[in-house]
Each structure stands twice: as structure tokens, then as C-alpha cells.
Design a protein around this motif. Structure first.
Motif, short mmCIF file in Angstrom:
data_model
loop_
_atom_site.label_atom_id
_atom_site.label_comp_id
_atom_site.label_asym_id
_atom_site.label_seq_id
_atom_site.Cartn_x
_atom_site.Cartn_y
_atom_site.Cartn_z
N ASP A 63 -10.72 -0.69 -3.93
CA ASP A 63 -10.79 -0.59 -5.40
C ASP A 63 -9.66 -1.41 -6.01
OD1 ASP A 63 -12.86 1.11 -5.46
OD2 ASP A 63 -11.70 2.89 -6.02
N VAL A 64 -9.93 -1.99 -7.14
CA VAL A 64 -8.88 -2.71 -7.86
C VAL A 64 -8.74 -2.05 -9.24
CG1 VAL A 64 -8.19 -4.94 -8.84
CG2 VAL A 64 -9.29 -4.87 -6.61
N PRO A 65 -7.89 -1.04 -9.33
CA PRO A 65 -7.72 -0.36 -10.61
C PRO A 65 -6.92 -1.22 -11.57
CG PRO A 65 -6.21 0.56 -9.00
CD PRO A 65 -7.03 -0.46 -8.27
N SER A 66 -7.08 -0.97 -12.86
CA SER A 66 -6.26 -1.67 -13.83
C SER A 66 -4.82 -1.17 -13.69
CB SER A 66 -6.76 -1.39 -15.24
OG SER A 66 -5.88 -1.99 -16.16
N PRO A 67 -3.83 -2.09 -13.63
CA PRO A 67 -2.44 -1.62 -13.50
C PRO A 67 -1.83 -1.19 -14.83
CG PRO A 67 -2.69 -3.96 -12.90
CD PRO A 67 -3.94 -3.54 -13.60
N THR A 68 -2.63 -0.69 -15.73
CA THR A 68 -2.13 -0.33 -17.07
C THR A 68 -0.99 0.67 -16.99
OG1 THR A 68 -4.43 -0.44 -17.70
CG2 THR A 68 -2.91 0.32 -19.37
N PHE A 69 -1.10 1.66 -16.09
CA PHE A 69 -0.08 2.71 -16.05
C PHE A 69 1.03 2.41 -15.05
CE2 PHE A 69 -3.84 4.54 -17.93
CZ PHE A 69 -3.29 5.01 -19.12
N ASN A 70 0.67 1.90 -13.86
CA ASN A 70 1.71 1.58 -12.86
C ASN A 70 2.40 0.25 -13.16
OD1 ASN A 70 -0.32 3.17 -11.90
ND2 ASN A 70 -0.20 2.43 -9.80
N LEU A 71 1.78 -0.57 -13.99
CA LEU A 71 2.23 -1.93 -14.31
C LEU A 71 2.00 -2.93 -13.17
CD1 LEU A 71 3.48 -0.33 -16.70
CD2 LEU A 71 5.38 -1.91 -16.63
N VAL A 72 2.15 -2.49 -11.92
CA VAL A 72 1.96 -3.41 -10.80
C VAL A 72 1.08 -2.79 -9.72
CG1 VAL A 72 3.08 -4.72 -8.95
CG2 VAL A 72 4.29 -4.33 -11.06
N GLN A 73 0.16 -3.56 -9.19
CA GLN A 73 -0.58 -3.19 -7.98
C GLN A 73 -0.39 -4.35 -7.01
OE1 GLN A 73 -2.45 -0.45 -7.38
NE2 GLN A 73 -2.52 0.39 -9.44
N VAL A 74 0.02 -4.01 -5.77
CA VAL A 74 0.25 -5.06 -4.78
C VAL A 74 -0.82 -4.99 -3.70
CG1 VAL A 74 1.90 -5.96 -3.09
CG2 VAL A 74 2.74 -4.98 -5.22
N TYR A 75 -1.34 -6.13 -3.32
CA TYR A 75 -2.33 -6.25 -2.25
C TYR A 75 -1.71 -7.11 -1.15
CZ TYR A 75 -5.17 -4.41 -5.96
OH TYR A 75 -5.63 -3.60 -6.97
N GLU A 76 -1.61 -6.54 0.05
CA GLU A 76 -0.96 -7.23 1.16
C GLU A 76 -1.96 -7.48 2.27
OE1 GLU A 76 2.27 -7.99 1.41
OE2 GLU A 76 3.45 -6.54 0.26
N PRO A 77 -1.96 -8.67 2.87
CA PRO A 77 -2.88 -8.91 3.99
C PRO A 77 -2.46 -8.12 5.23
CG PRO A 77 -1.40 -10.78 3.72
CD PRO A 77 -1.11 -9.83 2.59
N GLU A 78 -3.38 -7.97 6.18
CA GLU A 78 -3.05 -7.37 7.48
C GLU A 78 -1.98 -8.24 8.14
OE1 GLU A 78 -4.58 -4.63 8.74
OE2 GLU A 78 -5.87 -4.44 6.97
N HIS A 89 -0.83 -7.87 -8.90
CA HIS A 89 -1.61 -7.79 -10.14
C HIS A 89 -0.78 -6.94 -11.11
CE1 HIS A 89 -5.56 -6.27 -12.20
NE2 HIS A 89 -4.88 -7.10 -12.97
N ILE A 90 -0.41 -7.56 -12.20
CA ILE A 90 0.57 -6.97 -13.12
C ILE A 90 -0.03 -6.87 -14.52
CG2 ILE A 90 2.87 -7.35 -14.13
CD1 ILE A 90 3.53 -8.99 -11.61
N ASP A 91 0.20 -5.74 -15.18
CA ASP A 91 -0.24 -5.58 -16.57
C ASP A 91 0.98 -5.12 -17.37
OD1 ASP A 91 -1.19 -4.71 -19.02
OD2 ASP A 91 -2.99 -3.79 -18.19
N LEU A 92 1.48 -5.99 -18.23
CA LEU A 92 2.74 -5.71 -18.92
C LEU A 92 2.53 -5.07 -20.29
CD1 LEU A 92 4.69 -8.96 -17.92
CD2 LEU A 92 4.83 -6.68 -16.89
N TYR A 93 1.32 -4.63 -20.59
CA TYR A 93 1.04 -4.09 -21.92
C TYR A 93 2.06 -3.03 -22.33
CZ TYR A 93 -1.72 -2.31 -25.83
OH TYR A 93 -2.14 -1.94 -27.07
N ARG A 94 2.43 -2.18 -21.37
CA ARG A 94 3.33 -1.06 -21.69
C ARG A 94 4.81 -1.38 -21.49
NH1 ARG A 94 1.01 4.22 -21.69
NH2 ARG A 94 -1.21 3.97 -22.02
N LEU A 95 5.13 -2.62 -21.17
CA LEU A 95 6.54 -2.97 -20.97
C LEU A 95 7.25 -2.97 -22.33
CD1 LEU A 95 8.18 -4.09 -18.39
CD2 LEU A 95 8.05 -6.28 -19.59
#
Ligand SMILES: Nc1ncnc2c1ncn2[C@@H]1O[C@H](COP(=O)(O)OP(=O)(O)OP(=O)(O)O)[C@@H](O)[C@H]1O
Ligand SMILES: [Mg+2]
Length: 164
Positions: A63-78, A89-95
Motif C-alpha cells: 500500500d502507498v498511503p498518503s504521507p499527510t500525517f507522518n510527512l514521510v514514507q520510505v520505501y527500501e529495496p530488498e 515520499h514526502i508531504d509537507l502540507y503540515r510542516l
């Protein structure tokens, strides 16, 4: 700022969500560690949908949730996967303050991942100049969008053949 840094590279018309996803997938195939992409556009224009399609196209099946609340979601390869770039994936709306961006560890992302930033203006002067600037706008129908890509020579070369 150098005026050539964000020349409009192309403006495309996307007739629906599926067209947006197709374009995002094509862009994803061109991305490398160190690439920074910002996404501007009003609430609900599809910035997160576009990022989601990029992240899925890179091979992250979760799942790729919107990072609205955490501000950052990180996806790392194996660990044994040397091809797939990490994605921040960063969403700075709340910064609240530009400076707070450093609490997210964002400067690590710039060197070690593909960084996708929604609401980039919130980090003001701390946004690196060399980035691809994507703008999304509502168009004629509820699902239609107009998308603009702007960037410097690196992005102009990379996106030369990109079409819907
Ligand atoms: N062509 C399209 N591209 C993207 N989203 C679309 C399109 N047509 C309809 N939608 C719908 O519009 C919404 C876009 O929401 P999304 O969360 O991606 O917007 P956003 O720009 O990230 O908003 P926010 O500013 O709140 O972060 C979704 O519900 C999506 O299904
Ligand atoms: Mg969003």
C-alpha cells in the motif's frame, strides 16, 4: 536563481486517472537515486495518485498511503536488490516552519533515494534547486488533468521522449 533551471519541458493533457498512471509509470522507469521530484497543484489534483503510481511501478507492491500525517514514507529495496532505488515520499502540507524539514532527515534522502515531495513550497529555501517540477491542474472533466514538467538540462534530456 538561474532562469534555465526550471524551463517548461512539456505540458500534457491526461484524459483520466488511467492516463495519469500510465505516464507516472513511464517516468518511473527513468528515475535514479538522487533524483528529486516536486509536485504542485491544489488539494485533490492527484499528486499522491501520481506518486503512488511511480512507487508501484518501481516494484513496491505494498500500500502507498498518503504521507499527510507522518510527512514521510520510505520505501527500501530488498538487501540483494541493487537495481531498485529507495523512495522517500514526502508531504509537507503540515510542516509549520521551513527549518523543521531537517527533523525528517530529508538531506539523507537527497543522496540515497528518489525523493518525491508534495507541497514543496513549505520547505522554502531548503529545497535543492536541481529538481523536476511537476504541476497538476484540473481540466475539462472530473478525471481530466493537465500536467506540466519543468526542470533544467538534466531533466530536459531525460524527459525528451516522454509521452502519454
Ligand atoms: N486523472 C486523475 N489523476 C489523479 N487523480 C484523479 C484523477 N481523476 C480523479 N482522481 C481522483 O482525485 C483524487 C486525487 O487525490 P490525491 O490524494 O492524489 O490528491 P493530492 O493532490 O495528493 O491532494 P493533497 O493536496 O490533499 O495531497 C483521488 O481520489 C483520485 O481517485
Ligand atoms: Mg497528496
Amino acid at each position: 536563481m538561474n532562469a534555465n533551471l526550471h524551463m517548461i519541458i512539456k505540458e500534457l493533457y491526461l484524459k483520466d486517472l488511467s492516463a495519469c498512471r500510465t505516464l507516472a509509470k513511464k517516468l518511473a522507469m527513468l528515475l535514479k537515486t538522487g533524483d528529486i521530484i516536486t509536485l504542485d497543484g491544489n488539494l485533490g489534483t492527484g499528486k499522491t495518485e501520481f506518486c503512488r503510481a511511480i512507487i508501484h511501478a518501481l516494484g513496491y507492491n505494498e500500500d502507498v498511503p498518503s504521507p499527510t500525517f507522518n510527512l514521510v514514507q520510505v520505501y527500501e529495496p530488498e538487501l540483494d536488490d541493487m537495481e531498485t532505488p529507495a523512495v522517500w515520499h514526502i508531504d509537507l502540507y503540515r510542516l509549520e516552519n521551513e527549518e523543521d524539514v531537517f527533523e525528517l532527515g530529508i538531506e539523507d534522502a537527497f543522496d540515497t533515494a528518489v525523493t518525491l515531495i508534495e507541497w514543496p513550497e513549505k520547505m522554502g529555501r531548503f529545497l535543492p534547486q536541481e529538481h523536476l517540477k511537476i504541476n497538476l491542474k484540473m481540466a475539462a472533466t472530473e478525471e481530466a488533468r493537465s500536467i506540466t514538467f519543468a526542470g533544467g538540462a538534466y531533466w530536459q534530456k531525460k524527459l525528451g521522449a516522454l509521452e502519454v
